[in-house]
Scaffold this motif. Structure first.
Motif: not given
Length: 65
Positions: A3-4, A8-10, A44-46
């Protein structure tokens, strides 16, 4: 993908949209908001990427023991 990573991508996509709209409408505040959203989304993606890597490492350890 966790989900992160997804959130993050969104957030990065929303940031790109805000940055583009801000630039197109000569709205520096919106452009800056977009930049900040992109940075927060990448962070967040990281975190999500690190979680996935840790999960993969744990699976590898279990397989080898």
């Amino acid at each position: 993908m966790n989900k992160d990573q997804v959130k993050g991508t969104a957030e990065k996509v929303k940031g790109k949209v805000n940055e583009a709209v801000g630039r197109a409408t000569d709205n520096p505040a919106r452009e800056l908001k977009g930049d900040i959203q992109q940075e927060a989304g990448q962070a967040r993606k990281n975190v999500g990427d690190m979680k996935e890597a840790a999960k993969d490492m744990a699976k590898d350890v279990k397989r080898h023991h």
